[in-house]
Design a protein around this motif. Structure first.
Motif, PDB file in Angstrom:
ATOM      1  N   ASP A 135      -0.086  -1.278  -7.036  1.00  0.00           N
ATOM      2  CA  ASP A 135      -0.660  -1.830  -8.361  1.00  0.00           C
ATOM      3  C   ASP A 135      -1.802  -0.753  -9.023  1.00  0.00           C
ATOM      4  O   ASP A 135      -1.936  -0.705 -10.096  1.00  0.00           O
ATOM      5  CB  ASP A 135      -1.179  -3.320  -8.210  1.00  0.00           C
ATOM      6  CG  ASP A 135      -1.374  -3.838  -9.318  1.00  0.00           C
ATOM      7  OD1 ASP A 135      -0.419  -3.846 -10.332  1.00  0.00           O
ATOM      8  OD2 ASP A 135      -2.440  -4.736  -9.575  1.00  0.00           O
ATOM      9  N   ASP A 136      -2.549   0.015  -8.006  1.00  0.00           N
ATOM     10  CA  ASP A 136      -3.531   0.772  -8.330  1.00  0.00           C
ATOM     11  C   ASP A 136      -2.695   2.146  -8.576  1.00  0.00           C
ATOM     12  O   ASP A 136      -3.560   2.743  -9.407  1.00  0.00           O
ATOM     13  CB  ASP A 136      -4.361   0.853  -7.042  1.00  0.00           C
ATOM     14  CG  ASP A 136      -5.188  -0.186  -6.707  1.00  0.00           C
ATOM     15  OD1 ASP A 136      -5.683  -1.189  -7.745  1.00  0.00           O
ATOM     16  OD2 ASP A 136      -5.704  -0.555  -5.676  1.00  0.00           O
ATOM     17  N   ILE A 137      -1.932   2.510  -8.110  1.00  0.00           N
ATOM     18  CA  ILE A 137      -1.211   3.832  -8.409  1.00  0.00           C
ATOM     19  C   ILE A 137      -0.410   3.960  -9.893  1.00  0.00           C
ATOM     20  O   ILE A 137      -0.504   4.666 -10.522  1.00  0.00           O
ATOM     21  CB  ILE A 137      -0.093   4.222  -7.436  1.00  0.00           C
ATOM     22  CG1 ILE A 137      -1.203   4.352  -5.939  1.00  0.00           C
ATOM     23  CG2 ILE A 137       0.524   5.413  -7.629  1.00  0.00           C
ATOM     24  CD1 ILE A 137      -0.166   4.655  -4.821  1.00  0.00           C
ATOM     25  N   ARG A 138       0.319   2.726  -9.916  1.00  0.00           N
ATOM     26  CA  ARG A 138       1.245   2.828 -11.165  1.00  0.00           C
ATOM     27  C   ARG A 138       0.552   2.578 -12.436  1.00  0.00           C
ATOM     28  O   ARG A 138      -0.619   2.416 -12.613  1.00  0.00           O
ATOM     29  CB  ARG A 138       2.265   1.449 -11.252  1.00  0.00           C
ATOM     30  CG  ARG A 138       1.348   0.090 -11.287  1.00  0.00           C
ATOM     31  CD  ARG A 138       2.274  -1.092 -11.060  1.00  0.00           C
ATOM     32  NE  ARG A 138       1.880  -2.347 -11.416  1.00  0.00           N
ATOM     33  CZ  ARG A 138       2.061  -3.097 -12.515  1.00  0.00           C
ATOM     34  NH1 ARG A 138       3.052  -2.557 -13.450  1.00  0.00           N
ATOM     35  NH2 ARG A 138       1.518  -4.121 -12.784  1.00  0.00           N
ATOM     36  N   ALA A 157      -0.891   9.760  -2.779  1.00  0.00           N
ATOM     37  CA  ALA A 157      -1.940   8.649  -2.897  1.00  0.00           C
ATOM     38  C   ALA A 157      -2.526   8.456  -1.585  1.00  0.00           C
ATOM     39  O   ALA A 157      -2.153   8.836  -0.782  1.00  0.00           O
ATOM     40  CB  ALA A 157      -1.301   7.431  -3.348  1.00  0.00           C
ATOM     41  N   ASP A 158      -4.083   7.833  -1.849  1.00  0.00           N
ATOM     42  CA  ASP A 158      -4.477   7.385  -0.343  1.00  0.00           C
ATOM     43  C   ASP A 158      -3.623   6.441   0.219  1.00  0.00           C
ATOM     44  O   ASP A 158      -3.119   5.549  -0.454  1.00  0.00           O
ATOM     45  CB  ASP A 158      -5.852   6.854  -0.849  1.00  0.00           C
ATOM     46  CG  ASP A 158      -6.697   6.434   0.553  1.00  0.00           C
ATOM     47  OD1 ASP A 158      -6.590   5.399   1.035  1.00  0.00           O
ATOM     48  OD2 ASP A 158      -7.778   7.315   0.593  1.00  0.00           O
ATOM     49  N   PRO A 159      -3.599   6.621   1.546  1.00  0.00           N
ATOM     50  CA  PRO A 159      -2.641   5.713   2.180  1.00  0.00           C
ATOM     51  C   PRO A 159      -2.974   3.951   1.980  1.00  0.00           C
ATOM     52  O   PRO A 159      -2.064   3.227   2.094  1.00  0.00           O
ATOM     53  CB  PRO A 159      -2.801   5.916   3.868  1.00  0.00           C
ATOM     54  CG  PRO A 159      -3.315   7.236   3.475  1.00  0.00           C
ATOM     55  CD  PRO A 159      -4.180   7.701   2.410  1.00  0.00           C
ATOM     56  N   GLU A 160      -4.282   3.876   1.718  1.00  0.00           N
ATOM     57  CA  GLU A 160      -4.602   2.346   1.604  1.00  0.00           C
ATOM     58  C   GLU A 160      -4.663   2.024   0.015  1.00  0.00           C
ATOM     59  O   GLU A 160      -4.873   0.834  -0.035  1.00  0.00           O
ATOM     60  CB  GLU A 160      -6.173   2.079   1.951  1.00  0.00           C
ATOM     61  CG  GLU A 160      -6.258   2.507   3.674  1.00  0.00           C
ATOM     62  CD  GLU A 160      -5.404   1.641   4.435  1.00  0.00           C
ATOM     63  OE1 GLU A 160      -5.152   0.378   3.969  1.00  0.00           O
ATOM     64  OE2 GLU A 160      -4.678   2.264   5.416  1.00  0.00           O
ATOM     65  N   THR A 215       0.940  -1.436   0.055  1.00  0.00           N
ATOM     66  CA  THR A 215       0.007  -0.029   0.017  1.00  0.00           C
ATOM     67  C   THR A 215       0.931   1.283   0.244  1.00  0.00           C
ATOM     68  O   THR A 215       2.063   1.034   0.246  1.00  0.00           O
ATOM     69  CB  THR A 215      -0.980  -0.070   1.197  1.00  0.00           C
ATOM     70  OG1 THR A 215      -0.070   0.016   2.483  1.00  0.00           O
ATOM     71  CG2 THR A 215      -1.751  -1.223   1.181  1.00  0.00           C
ATOM     72  N   ALA A 216       0.221   2.337  -0.201  1.00  0.00           N
ATOM     73  CA  ALA A 216       1.104   3.551  -0.131  1.00  0.00           C
ATOM     74  C   ALA A 216       1.641   3.803   1.162  1.00  0.00           C
ATOM     75  O   ALA A 216       2.633   4.296   1.312  1.00  0.00           O
ATOM     76  CB  ALA A 216       0.249   4.960  -0.575  1.00  0.00           C
TER      77      ALA A 216
END
Length: 474
Positions: free
Chosen positions: A204-207, A197-200, A155-156
């Motif tokens: 994989d969601d950010i990239r 980014a949202d800490p949670e 996670t972030a």
């Protein structure tokens, strides 16, 4: 160049060393940037010798010692290593970044390298040997294994905690590298994305699944080109399996760009590349680097004498032709050198490739025709002016006829010079040779020979009747 503070301290440094005031020396050096300390040590090496320079180096804090050492030239590094003693030398080498450490050990004498390698701690030894295992001018020799990587499932929040824990020794934390479970590089992220980014959210969601990477076996010039093209400060390095093995940073690439540019400039000047700074180059090495090319070019110039010898009979009947030989030689050499220099640089910047040779020929043909016509007209005027002011005596023909010979020859020579000068680098690139070896002196020498041939060939055609006449009886 030393900054003003350094200039003020320089006279005092030698006095402190002579008086044994090491604490004062340490405090004085601590206020300076490592690059400025390196300049001071360079001065001490020249003025007082390696023993005094080593004293100044020893009093530095260990962290600053590594940064200062990295700013010194190779020869200066070797002198300090020789005067620091084995134990202290090993500590200095260990404190260097892995890529700087490998670069130093690669240049030291083999027995010194082996002795230092054996004394390094296991981690430093493994890192250094891994880098030294790559070809000398490859990306693998530039890379450092000190970077921050995260998994795709992080996670972030986990990623930021990971960066805090392991980023202290990283070369840079601006870029964070994403790997899968097997260690393969799958993305790179600017740290800004993770911070915002949202800490949670998972990595994989950010990239964005768009990333750049170099292979460890790539030529180091590739790192320069990619980093310059995409304005990056760091690039990941992978092996043949796609595993992340290191990163290359902008400071290392800037050094390579300077080295490669220096090599090209030296080759364009008709000499081999010097290994170190100009003033540090040994006399015999400078002779060898420059003498080989000069001797080769001297031999090539013998062809000019051969051309003059072939047309000796014609020159005896029209001696005035020899007066205009400097015009012919300069027009061919200058245009050929211009074209070669432009193409060597264009190839280095990847503006052209050998496959573009048709477009290059068409462009240089037009350029040569226009430039040759302008210079040809100037050649005709030069001949007529030379006769008017009495610089040359033209017998058996007219000044305008000789002007036509010179002008026509100049047009042909300039066209040939632009074509030869532009195509030679392309041919060398196609043969996987360095285009910079089509140096200015080499192109100029080739144009001297071919230019004289064109000049006398035009003279044979235009002054045919003059050459048919019997030579005067003396």
């Amino acid at each position: 160049m030393l900054n003003p503070t350094t200039e003020l301290l320089r006279p005092e440094i030698g006095e402190m060393i002579a008086a044994g005031e090491y604490r004062e020396l340490r405090e004085s050096l601590r206020v300076l940037d490592p690059a400025d300390v390196a300049d001071l040590i360079d001065d001490l090496l020249e003025e007082l010798g390696p023993d005094e320079a080593a004293v100044a180096f020893r009093v530095l804090p260990r962290a600053e010692m590594a940064d200062t050492f990295a700013h010194l030239d190779q020869e200066e590094q070797e002198q300090l290593i020789a005067h620091l003693g084995d134990e202290r030398a090993v500590r200095v080498v260990e404190s260097l970044e892995p890529d700087d450490r490998a670069r130093l050990l690669d240049e030291l004498p083999l027995e010194v390298t082996q002795r230092i390698l054996r004394s390094l701690d296991p981690k430093s030894r493994r890192e250094t040997q891994a880098i030294l295992g790559y070809p000398a001018e490859s990306v693998g020799r530039l890379m450092t294994p000190d970077y921050v990587k995260v998994g795709v499932t992080f996670t972030a929040a986990q990623s930021l905690e990971h960066i805090r824990r392991y980023g202290q020794d990283a070369e840079t934390v601006h870029w964070v590298y994403v790997v899968d479970a097997d260690g393969r590089l799958v993305d790179d992220l600017h740290i800004r994305k993770i911070l915002l980014a949202d800490p949670e959210q998972t990595i994989d969601d950010i990239r964005d699944r768009r990333y750049l990477a170099l292979e460890a076996t790539d030529d180091r010039e590739e790192a320069v080109r990619v980093m310059n093209r995409y304005d990056r400060t760091a690039l990941p390095v992978v092996d043949s399996l796609g595993l992340l093995v290191g990163i290359v940073t902008i400071d290392d690439v800037a050094d390579v760009a300077e080295i490669e540019a220096t090599e090209d400039i030296h080759k364009l000047g008709g000499m081999e590349t010097l290994k170190g700074p100009y003033l540090s180059t040994r006399f015999l090495e400078a002779l060898r680097k420059r003498g080989g090319w000069l001797a080769g070019l001297f031999v090539l110039q013998l062809a000019t004498i051969a051309v003059m010898g072939i047309f000796d009979e014609q020159l005896s009947k029209a001696a005035f032709l020899a007066v205009f030989v400097p015009l012919i030689i300069s027009s061919g050499g200058n245009t050929g050198t211009q074209a070669a220099s432009m193409l060597v640089r264009a190839l280095a910047l990847e503006e052209v490739t050998p496959g573009d040779w048709v477009r290059v020929v068409w462009l240089e043909l037009k350029t040569g025709l226009v430039l040759g016509s302008v210079l040809g007209v100037l050649g005709v005027l030069a001949v007529m002016l030379a006769e008017v002011v009495g610089l040359v005596s033209i017998d058996g023909t007219t000044a305008i006829t000789v002007g036509i010979v010179v002008g026509t020859a100049v047009v042909g020579i300039v066209i040939w010079g632009t074509l030869a000068g532009s195509l030679l680098p392309l041919v060398l690139q196609r043969l996987n040779l360095d285009p910079a070896t089509s140096s200015s002196p080499l192109v100029a020498t080739i144009m001297d020979v071919s230019g004289l041939t064109i000049y006398f060939a035009v003279a044979l055609v235009v002054l045919n009747e003059l050459f048919k006449q019997a030579p005067p009886v003396v």
